[in-house]
Structure formats: C-alpha cells, structure tokens
Design a protein around this motif. Structure first.
Motif, PDB file in Angstrom:
ATOM      1  N   ASP A 195      -5.863   7.143   2.047  1.00 11.34           N
ATOM      2  CA  ASP A 195      -6.489   7.456   0.913  1.00 11.34           C
ATOM      3  C   ASP A 195      -7.568   8.874   0.886  1.00 11.34           C
ATOM      4  OD1 ASP A 195      -7.431   6.477  -2.171  1.00 11.34           O
ATOM      5  OD2 ASP A 195      -9.107   5.976  -1.281  1.00 11.34           O
ATOM      6  N   MET A 210      -7.560   1.690  -3.494  1.00 10.18           N
ATOM      7  CA  MET A 210      -6.547   2.827  -3.705  1.00 10.18           C
ATOM      8  C   MET A 210      -5.910   3.135  -4.872  1.00 10.18           C
ATOM      9  SD  MET A 210      -4.120   1.961  -0.199  1.00 10.18           S
ATOM     10  CE  MET A 210      -3.298   3.421  -0.282  1.00 10.18           C
ATOM     11  N   ARG A 211      -5.746   2.440  -5.830  1.00 10.67           N
ATOM     12  CA  ARG A 211      -5.357   2.706  -7.113  1.00 10.67           C
ATOM     13  C   ARG A 211      -6.288   2.819  -8.153  1.00 10.67           C
ATOM     14  NH1 ARG A 211       0.118  -1.490  -7.193  1.00 10.67           N
ATOM     15  NH2 ARG A 211       1.087  -0.650  -5.118  1.00 10.67           N
ATOM     16  N   TYR A 212      -7.213   1.948  -8.148  1.00  9.41           N
ATOM     17  CA  TYR A 212      -8.343   2.155  -9.078  1.00  9.41           C
ATOM     18  C   TYR A 212      -9.656   2.430  -8.701  1.00  9.41           C
ATOM     19  CZ  TYR A 212      -4.307  -0.313 -11.174  1.00  9.41           C
ATOM     20  OH  TYR A 212      -2.961  -0.636 -11.820  1.00  9.41           O
ATOM     21  N   ILE A 253      -5.922  -2.739  -2.235  1.00  9.14           N
ATOM     22  CA  ILE A 253      -4.777  -2.178  -3.275  1.00  9.14           C
ATOM     23  C   ILE A 253      -5.727  -1.798  -4.576  1.00  9.14           C
ATOM     24  CG2 ILE A 253      -3.369  -2.822  -5.203  1.00  9.14           C
ATOM     25  CD1 ILE A 253      -2.047  -4.642  -2.960  1.00  9.14           C
ATOM     26  N   THR A 279       0.775  -1.417  -0.007  1.00  8.20           N
ATOM     27  CA  THR A 279      -0.039  -0.047  -0.163  1.00  8.20           C
ATOM     28  C   THR A 279       0.867   1.343  -0.063  1.00  8.20           C
ATOM     29  OG1 THR A 279      -0.163   0.278   2.487  1.00  8.20           O
ATOM     30  CG2 THR A 279      -1.913  -1.174   1.287  1.00  8.20           C
TER      31      THR A 279
END
Length: 332
Positions: free
Chosen positions: A203, A244-246, A241, A165
C-alpha cells in the motif's frame, strides 16, 4: 493552512543513513536465546564489511531479558537495547525498533533462533543489486515446526490474507524480512498489524519479492503462538482490507453499504404508502418497521462516511500530509 511536504533530496537521504543495515528484533521472555542470537547476528554481518546496528526490543519480558540486554550491550557498541515498560505486543515492539533505525536497509527476524541470521547478507545483496525490489519476504519452505497448532493456523492465514489483499505470498508469518528504509518510514504498526506488513508495504508503494530462507526448530524457550491466532487474523484482516481499499475514500465504503440498506427501505415505505392511499391500514404491519429500520440504518452509514471524509481532509490538509509518495530512484 496547508504546508507543502518537505522535499528530501538524494544527498539528504544518503547523509541520513548512519549505518548500512539496521536489524530489528522484538523479544519476549527469550533470555535463554539472547546470547546466541547476538553472537549469530555478529557472525553473519561482520564479515560482510557493512556497518550495522542490532536493535533488540524487550517487550516487557519477565525472565530477565531486559537486564541481560543491557549487559550484552556494554561491550558491543552496535547493540542497542530498547526496553518497553510492559508487554505491548509484537506490532508495538517492532514499531519501537522502527522508530530508532538509522540504516539504509532494515531487517527483521524473530528472537527464538528459528530464523537464521546467515540469510541476512543475501537479502541485503538482493536489495543492493535489484532496484526493482523494495522488500524481500522470507519463505520458510522447509518449516521445522512439528506442532499442528502452529502449522495449521499458518496455512489458513496465508491463503486467507493472500486472497483478500491481493499480495500473494507463501509465508506471511515468516519474521525474516528486508526492506529499503523509505518503506519502513511510510508505514506505522499498532494493534496486531505486524502480520500484514507486506500488505501495508504494498500500500506504501513497495515492490515485493519472496525468497526461500532457512528455518530451524526451536530448542529453547516456549512458543507464543497457537490456534487462537487464526481468529485474531480474521478480525485484523477486515481492518487491513478497509485500509487498503477505502482509507482515502471512507464514503465509498460506508455510503455504498448505506445505499444498499436505504434503497430497499425506501422501496418498502413507498409501496406501503401506496397501500395506505388505497385505504388499507399499515400501522400493524411488521414490514413498516423493517422499512423504517433499513432507511435509518442506511442514512446513519452514509453520515458516518461523510464524517470519515471530513476526518481524512483534516488529517491530510490540516497537518500538511501528502496523500502520495514520490519515488526517488537517485537515492538508491
């Protein structure tokens, strides 16, 4: 029709805090520890002169914890018991407490007396004096757990979560944490996401620090953790994950994977097409099936990404939810 988000001024935020500190503790079958827990929180916070509330969430206990909470709350107006109808898990119990907090600062800890409530004032003072910190995570630097079944999963989980993360902490599993209220208002917990609160807070824009805290050996009750928790952490880590990213761009996740599959599929079918034009029979070749499957799977993933993009648009635009959080330094 899109509605702009309501702007909350610093004065409105100040008036919304009924108390200074909200302490949220989920409990499950901790009847033996509850009287001491309530007493220690009182002894830790009353001398500070700050107003506080203690929200104890009984997560479907079967040992009489719920009834004991009601009894303890009779002569303690600052104690708010919340009794869930069944055992939902620690994440849901924490969220039930977060939904009821009224404080400017929110503190969480476990109900097994291994966390020390005497550490709470120092965490709150740090948030009060340092505007560059929104969340403080406790670090059990000298853990008193002797069982390998508790220490080994914790070590593995801490390294795995930190590296995946980008939120580097020594001790993700420490329940003793302090937050500014606006951070709590921005995150939602479900499933088993309580392990990833620092990642969710980051986030949501939180600036996080980690400080050593005291840790005591469990003297009463039974631990609810074991080696099997490591495998659940790995599965939940995939979810966090992705969040947080997508979360704001699902097409980039599904579409990229789809292109990785569809591209070699197209290449295989193109090459077989040339072979077919050259007069060779390709009907019985396993490579034909592989090319078709890769292309179809790739297209399905790309379509899934497009559907995800539509759902994100509906979520944000249809319900008037902003995709950002504005920092209000005046409210501090």
């Amino acid at each position: 029709m899109y509605q702009s988000p309501t702007v909350v001024t610093a004065d409105d935020a100040a008036r919304s805090y009924a108390v200074d500190i909200s302490v949220v503790i989920p409990v499950f079958n901790e009847a033996e520890n509850l009287p001491d827990l309530v007493r220690r929180v009182d002894e830790a916070l009353t001398p500070t002169g700050r107003s506080f509330e203690l929200i104890l969430v009984d997560d479907g206990s079967r040992d009489g914890s719920g009834r004991l909470l009601l009894k303890l709350a009779k002569d303690r107006p600052w104690l708010q018991p919340v009794r869930l109808v069944r055992n939902y898990g620690q994440s849901s119990a924490l969220q039930a407490g977060f939904d009821r907090v009224r404080g400017r600062y929110v503190v969480t800890l476990d109900g097994d007396l291994q966390n020390d409530p005497l550490d709470i004032p120092a965490l709150i003072d740090r948030l009060d004096t340092d505007p560059d910190v929104d969340m403080i995570s406790g670090w059990r630097k000298q853990r008193q757990d002797k069982a390998l079944s508790r220490r080994l999963p914790s070590v593995i989980a801490n390294k795995l979560i930190s590296s995946s993360t980008g939120v580097h902490l020594h001790d993700y599993g420490c329940a003793l944490k302090a937050y500014r209220r606006d951070i709590i208002d921005r995150i939602r917990l479900y499933g088993e996401l309580h392990r990833f609160i620092p990642s969710l807070a980051r986030d949501a824009g939180a600036r996080i620090d980690e400080v050593p805290v005291r840790h005591h050996a469990r003297t009463r009750g039974v631990s609810k953790y074991g080696i099997d928790r490591t495998f659940r952490v790995i599965l939940d880590l995939v979810l966090i994950i992705f969040f947080m990213r997508y979360r704001q761009r699902p097409l980039h996740a599904f579409g990229a994977l789809g292109l990785w599959l569809a591209t070699p599929g197209l290449g295989i079918l193109g090459w077989l097409g040339l072979v077919k034009l050259a007069g060779e029979d390709i009907g019985g070749r396993p490579l034909l099936m592989a090319g078709v499957m890769l292309l179809l799977m790739g297209l399905q993933l790309i379509v899934a990404g497009l559907v995800g993009e539509l759902l994100i648009r509906i979520y944000h635009e249809g319900r008037g939810r902003p995709q950002y959080h504005v920092k209000d330094d005046h409210a501090r």
